[in-house]
Scaffold this motif. Structure first.
Motif, mmCIF file in Angstrom:
data_model
loop_
_atom_site.group_PDB
_atom_site.id
_atom_site.type_symbol
_atom_site.label_atom_id
_atom_site.label_comp_id
_atom_site.label_asym_id
_atom_site.label_seq_id
_atom_site.Cartn_x
_atom_site.Cartn_y
_atom_site.Cartn_z
ATOM 1 N N MET A 1 -28.926 -66.794 45.527
ATOM 2 C CA MET A 1 -27.529 -66.020 45.756
ATOM 3 C C MET A 1 -27.702 -64.774 45.718
ATOM 4 S SD MET A 1 -25.093 -66.767 43.100
ATOM 5 C CE MET A 1 -25.980 -66.213 41.374
ATOM 6 N N ALA A 2 -27.430 -63.575 46.265
ATOM 7 C CA ALA A 2 -27.586 -62.435 46.617
ATOM 8 C C ALA A 2 -25.898 -61.622 46.144
ATOM 9 C CB ALA A 2 -27.611 -61.845 48.320
ATOM 10 N N ARG A 3 -25.269 -62.710 46.792
ATOM 11 C CA ARG A 3 -23.883 -61.518 46.167
ATOM 12 C C ARG A 3 -23.880 -61.988 44.139
ATOM 13 N NH1 ARG A 3 -18.006 -62.344 45.968
ATOM 14 N NH2 ARG A 3 -16.658 -60.794 46.344
ATOM 15 N N PRO A 4 -23.633 -61.062 43.179
ATOM 16 C CA PRO A 4 -22.875 -60.981 41.836
ATOM 17 C C PRO A 4 -22.580 -61.889 41.660
ATOM 18 C CG PRO A 4 -22.942 -59.085 42.335
ATOM 19 C CD PRO A 4 -23.441 -59.788 43.855
ATOM 20 N N ALA A 5 -20.986 -62.382 42.321
ATOM 21 C CA ALA A 5 -20.307 -62.505 41.397
ATOM 22 C C ALA A 5 -20.423 -64.115 41.103
ATOM 23 C CB ALA A 5 -18.521 -62.246 42.083
ATOM 24 N N LYS A 6 -19.997 -64.393 39.728
ATOM 25 C CA LYS A 6 -19.506 -66.010 39.621
ATOM 26 C C LYS A 6 -19.746 -65.798 38.336
ATOM 27 C CE LYS A 6 -24.400 -64.690 36.618
ATOM 28 N NZ LYS A 6 -24.265 -63.033 36.537
ATOM 29 N N ALA A 7 -19.213 -67.120 37.688
ATOM 30 C CA ALA A 7 -18.871 -67.529 36.718
ATOM 31 C C ALA A 7 -19.717 -68.687 35.361
ATOM 32 C CB ALA A 7 -17.440 -68.500 37.027
ATOM 33 N N GLY A 8 -20.125 -67.570 34.413
ATOM 34 C CA GLY A 8 -20.869 -68.484 33.684
ATOM 35 C C GLY A 8 -20.569 -69.206 33.541
ATOM 36 N N LEU A 9 -20.759 -70.616 32.806
ATOM 37 C CA LEU A 9 -19.938 -71.035 31.656
ATOM 38 C C LEU A 9 -21.423 -71.894 30.587
ATOM 39 C CD1 LEU A 9 -19.408 -73.847 34.447
ATOM 40 C CD2 LEU A 9 -17.505 -72.069 33.565
ATOM 41 N N THR A 272 -18.057 -55.873 43.078
ATOM 42 C CA THR A 272 -17.811 -57.461 43.998
ATOM 43 C C THR A 272 -17.097 -58.365 43.335
ATOM 44 O OG1 THR A 272 -19.075 -57.929 46.033
ATOM 45 C CG2 THR A 272 -20.295 -57.589 43.603
ATOM 46 N N ILE A 273 -15.964 -57.639 43.203
ATOM 47 C CA ILE A 273 -15.393 -59.607 43.047
ATOM 48 C C ILE A 273 -13.915 -58.929 43.218
ATOM 49 C CG2 ILE A 273 -14.859 -58.138 41.003
ATOM 50 C CD1 ILE A 273 -16.016 -61.437 40.182
ATOM 51 N N ASP A 305 -12.939 -58.693 47.936
ATOM 52 C CA ASP A 305 -13.971 -58.500 48.110
ATOM 53 C C ASP A 305 -14.322 -57.862 46.675
ATOM 54 O OD1 ASP A 305 -14.007 -60.820 50.005
ATOM 55 O OD2 ASP A 305 -13.958 -58.937 51.281
ATOM 56 N N MET A 306 -13.667 -56.429 46.560
ATOM 57 C CA MET A 306 -13.937 -55.773 45.161
ATOM 58 C C MET A 306 -12.719 -54.866 44.359
ATOM 59 S SD MET A 306 -16.221 -53.777 48.485
ATOM 60 C CE MET A 306 -15.245 -53.961 49.820
ATOM 61 N N ILE A 307 -12.898 -54.597 43.761
ATOM 62 C CA ILE A 307 -12.394 -53.593 42.539
ATOM 63 C C ILE A 307 -12.704 -52.187 42.155
ATOM 64 C CG2 ILE A 307 -11.698 -55.989 41.860
ATOM 65 C CD1 ILE A 307 -13.041 -55.290 39.501
ATOM 66 N N THR A 308 -12.035 -51.087 41.919
ATOM 67 C CA THR A 308 -12.629 -50.253 41.432
ATOM 68 C C THR A 308 -12.319 -49.853 40.127
ATOM 69 O OG1 THR A 308 -10.469 -49.355 42.699
ATOM 70 C CG2 THR A 308 -12.411 -48.517 43.912
ATOM 71 N N ALA A 323 -20.407 -56.302 35.324
ATOM 72 C CA ALA A 323 -19.436 -55.783 34.831
ATOM 73 C C ALA A 323 -18.734 -56.876 34.549
ATOM 74 C CB ALA A 323 -18.909 -55.925 36.290
ATOM 75 N N ILE A 324 -18.183 -57.321 33.633
ATOM 76 C CA ILE A 324 -17.254 -58.816 33.119
ATOM 77 C C ILE A 324 -16.402 -59.085 33.246
ATOM 78 C CG2 ILE A 324 -17.147 -60.073 30.562
ATOM 79 C CD1 ILE A 324 -19.383 -59.484 29.852
ATOM 80 N N LEU A 325 -15.409 -59.008 34.075
ATOM 81 C CA LEU A 325 -13.902 -59.327 34.286
ATOM 82 C C LEU A 325 -13.068 -59.990 33.477
ATOM 83 C CD1 LEU A 325 -13.649 -57.547 37.122
ATOM 84 C CD2 LEU A 325 -16.310 -58.951 36.745
ATOM 85 N N TRP A 326 -13.288 -61.331 32.712
ATOM 86 C CA TRP A 326 -13.312 -61.519 31.183
ATOM 87 C C TRP A 326 -13.572 -62.889 30.905
ATOM 88 C CZ3 TRP A 326 -10.055 -63.142 35.920
ATOM 89 C CH2 TRP A 326 -9.913 -64.507 36.157
ATOM 90 N N GLY A 327 -13.731 -63.300 29.728
ATOM 91 C CA GLY A 327 -14.987 -64.378 28.597
ATOM 92 C C GLY A 327 -15.190 -63.641 27.696
ATOM 93 N N GLU A 328 -16.910 -63.168 27.680
ATOM 94 C CA GLU A 328 -17.620 -62.634 26.226
ATOM 95 C C GLU A 328 -17.090 -61.628 26.925
ATOM 96 O OE1 GLU A 328 -21.589 -62.938 24.873
ATOM 97 O OE2 GLU A 328 -21.113 -64.038 26.393
ATOM 98 N N GLY A 329 -16.281 -61.001 25.224
ATOM 99 C CA GLY A 329 -16.248 -59.684 24.852
ATOM 100 C C GLY A 329 -14.667 -59.405 25.346
ATOM 101 N N LEU A 330 -14.497 -60.084 26.274
ATOM 102 C CA LEU A 330 -12.689 -59.665 26.760
ATOM 103 C C LEU A 330 -12.374 -60.589 27.161
ATOM 104 C CD1 LEU A 330 -11.354 -57.829 28.062
ATOM 105 C CD2 LEU A 330 -11.938 -57.546 31.018
ATOM 106 N N PRO A 331 -11.275 -61.150 26.237
ATOM 107 C CA PRO A 331 -10.542 -62.316 26.366
ATOM 108 C C PRO A 331 -9.369 -62.529 27.965
ATOM 109 C CG PRO A 331 -10.311 -61.411 24.157
ATOM 110 C CD PRO A 331 -11.241 -60.218 25.096
ATOM 111 N N VAL A 332 -9.316 -63.541 28.725
ATOM 112 C CA VAL A 332 -9.162 -63.733 29.165
ATOM 113 C C VAL A 332 -7.257 -63.907 29.808
ATOM 114 C CG1 VAL A 332 -8.955 -66.477 29.515
ATOM 115 C CG2 VAL A 332 -8.972 -65.443 31.575
ATOM 116 N N THR A 333 -6.854 -63.788 28.190
ATOM 117 C CA THR A 333 -5.475 -63.749 27.568
ATOM 118 C C THR A 333 -4.981 -61.814 27.993
ATOM 119 O OG1 THR A 333 -5.588 -65.708 26.881
ATOM 120 C CG2 THR A 333 -3.384 -64.090 25.917
ATOM 121 N N GLU A 334 -6.225 -61.612 27.739
ATOM 122 C CA GLU A 334 -5.831 -60.349 27.700
ATOM 123 C C GLU A 334 -5.302 -59.146 29.144
ATOM 124 O OE1 GLU A 334 -7.690 -55.781 25.759
ATOM 125 O OE2 GLU A 334 -8.463 -57.697 25.631
#
Length: 361
Positions: A1-9, A272-273, A305-308, A323-334
């Protein structure tokens, strides 16, 4: 899996959140809500984890329930919206699915359909949500007809649903509770009212069954900090990595439409997300992102596919930095608050394109 975007569960977080729900309502049965692909987490893996920990599961429809049965899930599963066609009652009886009765059409189908086995039913009462449920003045007739039908394994569970339990100062929840109590008084049947915010903050609503959903995924349903929700752990962490870093001069614009303009010499990281991966296109400049564990603001429009991200105030960031978009350390609600939606929507809209990576601890 080359592209690093993922949802860790994190299944350990899920088990932890179940234990919190159990501790808040130790004398009740627990029904875990896994509708909408377990709030975007993946219904089969989440249901298989939950099955030994809970007393039952709940889904929106028979298609969701049968997917779990096909995957080997054997515990009771409630159809929270009931059935949409009479023949589904036969399917429910064959597969041991519990059925909600919400209206006269569903009740007539039950009375008229020849079933291969008795059903377990929940009778929903509309105490103010005004979405599903029989009116209080209809309740006695429905209850009597259900018992007289000869189709039930036991008296129906009496249930309702709160409209505003996440608003602790809103008097509507107390009014709904009072109406539920007065309507059910003297009638046979276990009772259920508590969704996630009620499990956390309305102990008088716990009754015989609680029905947590959102809290099991580690997210607080409240806009403000709430003590009982403080210990929840996010199950999903949406993450990716930096794929480019560049300098941007004063006055230069970033992204489609040039909606963000640098007011100082800046460094911008590309991650890359994007909205094709479930990150909301409506996220505005300033939405927090964790880069190498440090907060930095989103800048410019979200692409497919990307953000800056403006990393000017961060130590040097290398390509490949997490990069963390939400989850551990950053609540999805925020994150949801910056987009004009809720964490519920962000989670449930997670597309299949984004791989789910499961960890057990």
């Amino acid at each position: 899996m080359a592209r690093p975007a993922k949802a860790g569960l994190n299944l350990g977080a899920l088990r932890h959140n179940v234990s919190i729900a159990r501790s808040l309502a130790p004398d009740t049965r627990l029904m875990a809500v896994v509708k909408a692909n377990a709030y975007g987490h993946g219904s089969i893996a989440m249901a298989q984890t939950l099955e030994p920990l809970v007393d039952a599961l709940a889904v929106a429809c028979s298609e969701e329930a049968l997917e779990l049965r096909a995957a080997g899930v054997t515990c009771p599963i409630l159809l929270m919206e009931g059935v949409f066609e009479a023949h589904e009652l036969i399917t429910a009886a064959q597969h041991g699915l519990w059925v909600t009765i919400d209206n006269d059409t569903q009740l007539r189908w039950l009375e008229e359909t020849r079933l291969p086995a008795p059903l377990d039913c929940w009778l929903k009462i509309d105490t103010g949500m005004h979405r599903l449920g029989v009116l209080p003045e209809q309740f006695q007739d429905f209850h009597q007809r259900l018992l007289a039908s000869g189709k039930l394994r036991a008296p129906p569970v009496l249930s309702t649903h709160f409209a505003s339990a996440d608003e602790l100062d809103n008097p509507q929840t107390a009014r709904q509770l009072a109406l539920f109590e007065s309507t059910c008084s003297g009638f046979e049947g276990l009772r259920s009212a508590a969704n996630s915010p009620a499990v956390l903050a309305w102990p008088q609503s716990h009754y015989d069954w609680i029905r947590p959903g959102y809290m099991l995924w580690g997210n607080s349903p409240f806009a403000e900090p709430q003590p009982q929700a403080a210990g929840l752990q996010p199950v999903m962490t949406l993450s990716s990595a930096v794929i480019s870093v560049r300098s941007v001069g004063v006055g230069e614009r970033v992204g489609y439409g040039g909606s963000w303009q640098a007011q100082r010499p800046s460094r911008v990281a590309t991650v890359t997300i994007g909205y094709g991966d479930g990150y909301p296109r409506t996220a505005s400049s300033g939405t927090p992102v964790l880069i190498d564990g440090r907060r930095a603001p989103l800048v410019g429009r979200v692409s497919m596919d990307m953000i800056t991200v403006d990393i000017t105030d961060l130590p040097p960031v290398a390509i490949g930095a997490p990069a963390i978009l939400w989850g551990e350390g950053l609540p999805v609600t925020e994150v949801a608050c910056t987009t004009g939606t809720s964490g519920y929507e962000l989670l449930t809209r997670m597309p299949s394109r984004t791989p789910r990576i499961i960890t057990t601890t």
